[in-house]
Write a protein that holds these residues in place. Structure first.
Motif, PDB file in Angstrom:
ATOM      1  N   GLN A 137      11.471  -8.155 -18.644  1.00 29.18           N
ATOM      2  CA  GLN A 137      10.566  -8.107 -19.892  1.00 29.18           C
ATOM      3  C   GLN A 137       9.157  -7.469 -19.589  1.00 29.18           C
ATOM      4  N   GLY A 138       8.863  -7.292 -18.266  1.00 26.83           N
ATOM      5  CA  GLY A 138       7.656  -6.994 -17.661  1.00 26.83           C
ATOM      6  C   GLY A 138       7.033  -5.547 -17.665  1.00 26.83           C
ATOM      7  N   PRO A 139       5.908  -5.258 -17.716  1.00 28.74           N
ATOM      8  CA  PRO A 139       5.223  -4.001 -17.565  1.00 28.74           C
ATOM      9  C   PRO A 139       5.708  -3.130 -16.202  1.00 28.74           C
ATOM     10  N   THR A 140       5.748  -1.662 -16.385  1.00 28.39           N
ATOM     11  CA  THR A 140       6.118  -0.966 -15.356  1.00 28.39           C
ATOM     12  C   THR A 140       4.702  -0.051 -15.150  1.00 28.39           C
ATOM     13  N   PHE A 141       4.618   0.002 -13.749  1.00 27.53           N
ATOM     14  CA  PHE A 141       3.288   0.776 -13.111  1.00 27.53           C
ATOM     15  C   PHE A 141       3.663   1.946 -12.532  1.00 27.53           C
ATOM     16  N   ASP A 142       3.151   3.003 -12.666  1.00 26.42           N
ATOM     17  CA  ASP A 142       3.330   4.204 -11.819  1.00 26.42           C
ATOM     18  C   ASP A 142       2.317   3.951 -10.614  1.00 26.42           C
ATOM     19  N   VAL A 143       3.033   3.732  -9.240  1.00 27.06           N
ATOM     20  CA  VAL A 143       2.317   3.569  -8.272  1.00 27.06           C
ATOM     21  C   VAL A 143       2.406   5.107  -7.481  1.00 27.06           C
ATOM     22  N   GLN A 144       0.880   5.491  -7.137  1.00 24.38           N
ATOM     23  CA  GLN A 144       0.711   6.691  -6.411  1.00 24.38           C
ATOM     24  C   GLN A 144      -0.046   6.345  -5.174  1.00 24.38           C
ATOM     25  N   PRO A 145      -0.099   7.267  -4.213  1.00 24.70           N
ATOM     26  CA  PRO A 145      -0.411   7.412  -3.016  1.00 24.70           C
ATOM     27  C   PRO A 145      -1.875   6.716  -3.066  1.00 24.70           C
ATOM     28  N   GLY A 146      -2.181   5.787  -2.124  1.00 22.86           N
ATOM     29  CA  GLY A 146      -3.654   5.084  -2.094  1.00 22.86           C
ATOM     30  C   GLY A 146      -3.419   3.773  -3.204  1.00 22.86           C
ATOM     31  N   ASP A 147      -2.708   3.694  -3.731  1.00 18.83           N
ATOM     32  CA  ASP A 147      -2.744   2.362  -4.812  1.00 18.83           C
ATOM     33  C   ASP A 147      -1.905   1.202  -3.655  1.00 18.83           C
ATOM     34  N   CYS A 148      -2.800   0.105  -3.968  1.00 19.76           N
ATOM     35  CA  CYS A 148      -2.336  -1.325  -3.075  1.00 19.76           C
ATOM     36  C   CYS A 148      -2.029  -2.228  -4.310  1.00 19.76           C
ATOM     37  N   LEU A 149      -0.978  -3.034  -4.344  1.00 19.32           N
ATOM     38  CA  LEU A 149      -0.647  -3.794  -5.264  1.00 19.32           C
ATOM     39  C   LEU A 149      -0.655  -5.195  -4.433  1.00 19.32           C
ATOM     40  N   LEU A 150      -1.442  -6.245  -5.029  1.00 23.58           N
ATOM     41  CA  LEU A 150      -1.651  -7.360  -4.293  1.00 23.58           C
ATOM     42  C   LEU A 150      -1.005  -8.418  -5.314  1.00 23.58           C
ATOM     43  N   ILE A 151       0.445  -8.752  -4.858  1.00 24.74           N
ATOM     44  CA  ILE A 151       1.314  -9.654  -5.570  1.00 24.74           C
ATOM     45  C   ILE A 151       1.276 -11.010  -5.262  1.00 24.74           C
ATOM     46  N   PRO A 152       0.875 -12.115  -6.256  1.00 24.40           N
ATOM     47  CA  PRO A 152       0.813 -13.449  -5.750  1.00 24.40           C
ATOM     48  C   PRO A 152       2.354 -14.013  -5.819  1.00 24.40           C
ATOM     49  N   PRO A 153       2.517 -15.037  -5.066  1.00 27.01           N
ATOM     50  CA  PRO A 153       3.938 -15.694  -4.929  1.00 27.01           C
ATOM     51  C   PRO A 153       4.438 -16.083  -6.408  1.00 27.01           C
ATOM     52  N   GLY A 154       5.687 -15.848  -6.721  1.00 27.88           N
ATOM     53  CA  GLY A 154       6.129 -16.220  -7.975  1.00 27.88           C
ATOM     54  C   GLY A 154       6.231 -15.062  -8.716  1.00 27.88           C
TER      55      GLY A 154
ATOM     56  N   LEU B 106       0.748  -1.226  -0.131  1.00 29.96           N
ATOM     57  CA  LEU B 106      -0.157   0.046   0.126  1.00 29.96           C
ATOM     58  C   LEU B 106       0.519   1.323  -0.150  1.00 29.96           C
ATOM     59  N   CYS B 107       0.582   2.172  -0.925  1.00 26.87           N
ATOM     60  CA  CYS B 107       1.633   3.359  -1.054  1.00 26.87           C
ATOM     61  C   CYS B 107       0.993   4.469  -0.068  1.00 26.87           C
ATOM     62  N   VAL B 108       1.561   5.159   0.757  1.00 24.49           N
ATOM     63  CA  VAL B 108       1.157   6.007   1.471  1.00 24.49           C
ATOM     64  C   VAL B 108       1.874   7.370   1.356  1.00 24.49           C
ATOM     65  N   GLN B 109       2.900   7.438   0.552  1.00 23.72           N
ATOM     66  CA  GLN B 109       3.715   8.708   0.298  1.00 23.72           C
ATOM     67  C   GLN B 109       4.678   8.508  -0.985  1.00 23.72           C
ATOM     68  N   GLY B 110       4.499   9.543  -1.633  1.00 27.96           N
ATOM     69  CA  GLY B 110       5.356   9.829  -2.867  1.00 27.96           C
ATOM     70  C   GLY B 110       4.802   8.873  -3.848  1.00 27.96           C
ATOM     71  N   SER B 111       5.833   8.694  -5.090  1.00 27.15           N
ATOM     72  CA  SER B 111       5.238   7.837  -6.010  1.00 27.15           C
ATOM     73  C   SER B 111       6.547   6.823  -6.526  1.00 27.15           C
ATOM     74  N   ALA B 112       6.301   5.980  -7.277  1.00 27.19           N
ATOM     75  CA  ALA B 112       7.656   5.123  -7.829  1.00 27.19           C
ATOM     76  C   ALA B 112       7.168   4.298  -9.188  1.00 27.19           C
ATOM     77  N   ASP B 113       8.242   4.044 -10.058  1.00 29.07           N
ATOM     78  CA  ASP B 113       7.737   3.153 -11.004  1.00 29.07           C
ATOM     79  C   ASP B 113       8.262   1.745 -10.660  1.00 29.07           C
ATOM     80  N   ILE B 114       7.332   0.758 -10.757  1.00 26.60           N
ATOM     81  CA  ILE B 114       7.500  -0.591 -10.356  1.00 26.60           C
ATOM     82  C   ILE B 114       7.166  -1.619 -11.305  1.00 26.60           C
ATOM     83  N   GLN B 115       8.263  -2.265 -11.543  1.00 25.66           N
ATOM     84  CA  GLN B 115       8.219  -3.238 -12.785  1.00 25.66           C
ATOM     85  C   GLN B 115       7.842  -4.589 -12.417  1.00 25.66           C
ATOM     86  N   LEU B 116       6.902  -5.173 -12.745  1.00 28.83           N
ATOM     87  CA  LEU B 116       6.511  -6.628 -12.355  1.00 28.83           C
ATOM     88  C   LEU B 116       6.579  -7.523 -13.642  1.00 28.83           C
ATOM     89  N   GLY B 117       7.126  -8.923 -13.201  1.00 32.95           N
ATOM     90  CA  GLY B 117       7.218  -9.901 -14.198  1.00 32.95           C
ATOM     91  C   GLY B 117       8.699 -10.369 -14.579  1.00 32.95           C
TER      92      GLY B 117
END
Length: 213
Positions: free
Chosen positions: A130-147, A116-127
């Motif tokens: 070669q995976g996609p990158t997401f702009d994560v902002q305050p309030g965003d909650c990433l739910l990441i499965p194992p693996g 859960l992002c509570v401050q600032g922002s970041a580019d997070i790459q998944l996968g």
């Protein structure tokens, strides 16, 4: 990881672009309403964006095509660290740590992870690389499965996440390992048998519909 997000147009466009430009790792981007997945009517309406990440052939990361992932739930941008912490704990997740994401690709074989992002922002790459990158902002909650591999590429504004793991009936996996290479046979078996969370870290509602259980 599965993704749910409130209506920030620039972020939705960025997510769509990330999926479109990712090579062979991400599948089709899908958008669903929060109400159709059983999220509470008291929450501000938000869009549910889902994708699946297939194995990265170059890095050897297997990811986890069994589940949708990168769940974003931007319900309240003004929620601070203390409130976010209390909310996650009350909804059956561990008391979270406060930090960012490692600057190298890694994954967890023993637990799902809520970020859960509570401050600032970041580019997070998944996968993986070669995976996609997401702009994560305050309030965003990433739910990441194992693996599913994830990595922080850049950050601004004192980027801070609250990280927690499921700790409720039906899914008690409070301890997460950190893996940086292609999974061993033992790690892959752990990924495949790891139970999915039953309770949403922000709303406490049933995640079955969102995860397609």
């Amino acid at each position: 990881d599965l993704e749910v997000r409130c209506s920030h147009e620039h972020s939705l466009e960025g997510a769509a672009m990330a999926i479109a430009t990712a090579k062979a790792v991400a599948s089709t981007l899908m958008v669903t309403s929060s109400s159709s997945l059983g999220f509470p009517s008291t929450a501000a309406p938000f869009e549910v964006i889902t994708t699946r990440l297939s194995p990265d052939p170059d890095s050897g990361f297997t990811n986890n095509a069994q589940w949708k992932h990168a769940l974003r739930m931007d319900e309240d941008e003004d929620e601070g660290q203390d409130q976010g912490c209390d909310r996650m704990v009350s909804n059956g997740w561990t008391r979270p740590w406060a930090w960012g994401v490692f600057s190298y690709h890694h994954y967890h074989s023993t637990a799902w992870e809520a970020l859960l992002c509570v401050q600032g922002s970041a580019d997070i790459q998944l996968g993986g690389p070669q995976g996609p990158t997401f702009d994560v902002q305050p309030g965003d909650c990433l739910l990441i499965p194992p693996g599913v591999a994830h990595k922080q590429l850049s950050e601004q504004g004192g980027f801070t996440l609250l990280g927690a793991y499921p700790d409720h009936n039906g899914c008690r996996t409070p301890s997460a390992d950190t893996c940086r290479r292609a999974p061993t046979a033992k790690q892959q078996a752990s990924i495949e048998r790891c139970p999915a969370p039953l309770r949403c870290p922000l709303f406490g509602t049933d995640l079955a519909a969102a995860l397609e259980l």
